[in-house]
Design an enzyme around this catalytic site. Structure first.
Site, PDB file in Angstrom:
ATOM      1  N   GLN A   1       0.825  -1.213   0.000  1.00 40.77           N
ATOM      2  CA  GLN A   1       0.000   0.000   0.000  1.00 40.77           C
ATOM      3  C   GLN A   1       0.862   1.267   0.000  1.00 40.77           C
ATOM      4  OE1 GLN A   1      -3.131   0.574  -0.578  1.00 40.77           O
ATOM      5  NE2 GLN A   1      -3.496  -1.597  -0.898  1.00 40.77           N
ATOM      6  N   SER A   2       2.047   1.215  -0.578  1.00 42.62           N
ATOM      7  CA  SER A   2       2.936   2.368  -0.592  1.00 42.62           C
ATOM      8  C   SER A   2       2.385   3.529  -1.421  1.00 42.62           C
ATOM      9  CB  SER A   2       4.296   1.942  -1.163  1.00 42.62           C
ATOM     10  OG  SER A   2       5.068   3.077  -1.486  1.00 42.62           O
ATOM     11  N   ASN A   3       2.246   4.686  -0.764  1.00 41.18           N
ATOM     12  CA  ASN A   3       1.848   5.900  -1.494  1.00 41.18           C
ATOM     13  C   ASN A   3       2.977   6.356  -2.404  1.00 41.18           C
ATOM     14  OD1 ASN A   3      -0.700   6.402   0.017  1.00 41.18           O
ATOM     15  ND2 ASN A   3       0.728   6.598   1.743  1.00 41.18           N
TER      16      ASN A   3
END
Ligand SMILES: *Cc1c(COP(=O)(O)O)cnc(C)c1O
Length: 327
Positions: free
Chosen positions: A75-77
């Site tokens: 879920q890395s922005n």
């Protein structure tokens, strides 16, 4: 300062707005709460990585790179915005994500897919090695990869947050506002290093308080030397003679909860409170933890009536959809 001469690729409109959070302020009965809206940077659903990527992509283009390569969690922005920036700059993107491929991508991972990033899944402990391998494989195929470190937190990316402090100074002057503190989520350090350096350069005397998402400041794992290291390399890059010491960084590590990307009551309460008082969304991993921390500090009267505080919203709202079952 050489700041204006460094390679930069425009990804969004600046300045981002500053909003007074009237209803939240009233409900807290403490300091006036303002918010700097870096969740509204106008690329791929926004966030703090946009400012770093303007300088990172600028550098990649100068070097003639054709592919951006970076790594992070599923879920890395940062990975999502790197994929979006690559599209805008006409580059390819390869992402190394630690975790297993879900049957249906959601949140940031869904957006990575729409931005046509090529994803390599791996175990957390193999992430660094996989990143090196992916870059090597591209080079072997005759490609020109540009490797961006986790969170874009090096001297190139951090310049984006020095620049953000220059931007903020003008806004605060126009609003006649002198916050006692600027509070934000801190993780890989590029944001905090840039803000602390920028604050020194701009003569901002309020506190620059990073709420730690996953780092500690005690013992062998202390993150303070890393912050000082990034800030000092950044100072050199912009041609300043400023030197920052570990004591120039204020990092609160009281809100680590169950660990990175393991939000609990603090985070979910902050999400609901901001949504229901101001119509503003936070992300469970970073901004909700930092806001939960700020609300707790206000509750404990660390900041009080008569003062103002500025919460720097660093984005991360697409994370929300990966925690749908928690609402
Ligand atoms: C990456 C990130 C941060 C932390 O910024 P660093 O520069 O890595 O310390 C904070 N908030 C959000 C939403 C992020 O994606």
């Amino acid at each position: 300062m050489k700041l204006a001469k460094l390679p930069r690729f425009n990804l969004a409109e600046f300045p981002t707005p500053i909003h007074y959070l009237k209803t939240l302020t009233k409900s807290c009965q403490g300091p006036e709460i303002y918010m700097k809206r870096d969740d509204l940077t106008s690329l791929g659903l926004g966030g703090n990585k946009t400012r770093k990527l303007e300088f990172l992509v600028g550098q990649a283009l100068v070097l003639g790179a054709d592919t951006l390569v970076t790594a992070g969690g599923i879920q890395s922005n940062h990975c999502r915005l790197t994929a979006a920036a690559a599209c805008k700059a006409g580059l390819s993107c390869e992402l190394v994500l630690n975790g297993t491929k879900p049957s249906v991508p959601n949140g940031n991972l869904l957006l990575d897919t729409i931005f046509k990033a090529r994803v390599h899944y791996c175990a957390r402990e193999n992430r660094d090695a996989t990143l090196v391998q992916v870059a090597q494989d591209l080079t072997d195929k005759g490609k020109k990869p540009f490797v961006i470190p986790i969170g874009g937190s090096n001297a190139i990316g951090s310049v984006g947050y020095v620049n953000a402090m220059v931007e903020l100074k003008d806004q605060l002057a126009a609003m006649e506002l002198t916050p006692a503190a600027i509070v934000f989520a801190s993780s890989s350090g590029g944001t905090q290093a840039g803000l602390a350096l920028g604050a020194k350069l701009m003569g901002f005397t309020g506190e620059i308080l990073g709420v730690s998402i996953d780092q500690t400041k005690i013992g062998e794992d202390s993150f303070l030397p890393v912050l000082a290291g990034i800030a000092n390399e950044t100072a050199q890059r912009i041609g300043g003679d400023m030197v920052l010491a570990q004591t120039d960084f204020s990092l609160n590590c009281d809100y680590l909860g169950a660990g990175y990307a393991k939000p609990g009551d603090l985070e979910f309460n902050a999400i609901q409170r901001l949504a229901q008082t101001e119509g503003i969304l936070l992300g469970p991993v970073y901004t909700a933890r930092a806001m939960g921390g700020l609300l707790d500090l206000i509750h404990k009267k660390v900041y009080t009536k008569g003062q103002s505080v500025l919460f720097w919203h660093t984005g991360g709202t697409p994370e929300l959809f990966a925690w749908a079952d928690r609402f």
